[in-house]
Design an enzyme around this catalytic site. Structure first.
Site, short mmCIF file in Angstrom:
data_model
loop_
_atom_site.label_atom_id
_atom_site.label_comp_id
_atom_site.label_asym_id
_atom_site.label_seq_id
_atom_site.Cartn_x
_atom_site.Cartn_y
_atom_site.Cartn_z
N GLU A 80 -20.82 3.44 -6.36
CA GLU A 80 -20.44 2.03 -6.36
C GLU A 80 -20.97 1.29 -7.59
O GLU A 80 -22.12 1.47 -7.97
CB GLU A 80 -20.93 1.34 -5.09
N CYS A 143 -22.19 -1.40 4.55
CA CYS A 143 -22.52 -0.70 3.30
C CYS A 143 -22.73 -1.69 2.16
O CYS A 143 -23.72 -1.62 1.43
CB CYS A 143 -21.43 0.31 2.95
N HIS A 166 -20.75 6.14 -1.76
CA HIS A 166 -19.92 6.41 -0.58
C HIS A 166 -19.45 7.87 -0.60
O HIS A 166 -19.15 8.42 -1.66
CB HIS A 166 -18.69 5.50 -0.57
#
Length: 214
Positions: A80, A143, A166
């Site tokens: 991310e 998340c 992820h």
């Protein structure tokens, strides 16, 4: 010996397992790049997840914090780029909480960028034959909540890198979701080891494209 903190989540959304914890737990007490890895499970709950995470950071004083989460439907390991200051839950968390358009940190910045060498991590995973890519959104569920809270906490702690990765469903989960992609736990474990080594060794990220058109 320096410490790396890596976290995974408990199952949520009706799943019996969460691949993040299934894999992260296998790394507990491992020695990687001269650091001891400590794994901690986070509740899939707004607020409580950050309480557990922050307590672990305070207790361990890690040099690196990697938070790992499930992204059912994604094909790659996705590192991310950014977390945004909003909770907007499509489904309730594991305590029935379902915030809508609520800030994670009141008066906090709109977003925090990962302090990991995200493109170098993706490149190293690909070189090992593992599908990986940069992700431009961590969603608006727990998340993203954890990623934003992590980076907000680390803002005043020097020399500690942090970010979020992820991972896809495990094959046994995908079997219950026909057509959904999956990745074997051992492959994910290898990817996370690569992520740790790269994050510890690379100070300046590589300049390669990792963007998206939409």
């Amino acid at each position: 010996m320096k410490t790396v903190l890596i976290t995974g989540f408990e199952p949520f959304g009706g799943e019996q397992v969460n691949p993040s914890w299934e894999v992260v737990s296998r790394l507990d007490n491992a020695i990687i790049a001269g650091c001891r890895v400590v794994a901690r499970q986070l509740p899939c709950v707004f607020g409580d997840s950050l309480t557990v995470l922050n307590a672990a950071i305070d207790a361990l004083s890690p040099v690196l914090v990697l938070a790992i989460g499930q992204a059912g439907g994604r094909t790659d390991i996705t590192v991310e780029r950014v977390a945004i200051n909003i909770d907007d839950a499509r489904i309730p968390d594991n305590r029935g909480r379902q915030p809508v358009d609520e800030p994670i940190v009141a008066e906090g910045p709109a977003a925090w960028f990962s302090t990991l060498p995200i493109k170098a991590m993706v490149s190293a995973m690909r070189e090992a034959g593992i599908p990986a890519s940069v992700s431009q959104t961590a969603g608006t569920f727990v998340c993203n909540h954890v990623m934003y809270g992590l980076l907000h906490k680390l803002r005043d702690i020097q020399d500690v890198k942090g970010g979020f990765i992820h991972i896809p469903y495990l094959p046994e989960q995908a079997a219950a979701h026909p057509g959904a992609p999956s990745m074997a736990a051992e492959t994910v474990r290898q990817a996370l080891e690569i992520a740790i080594v790269t994050a510890l060794h690379v100070e300046t990220d590589i300049a390669v494209t990792g963007g998206a058109t939409h």
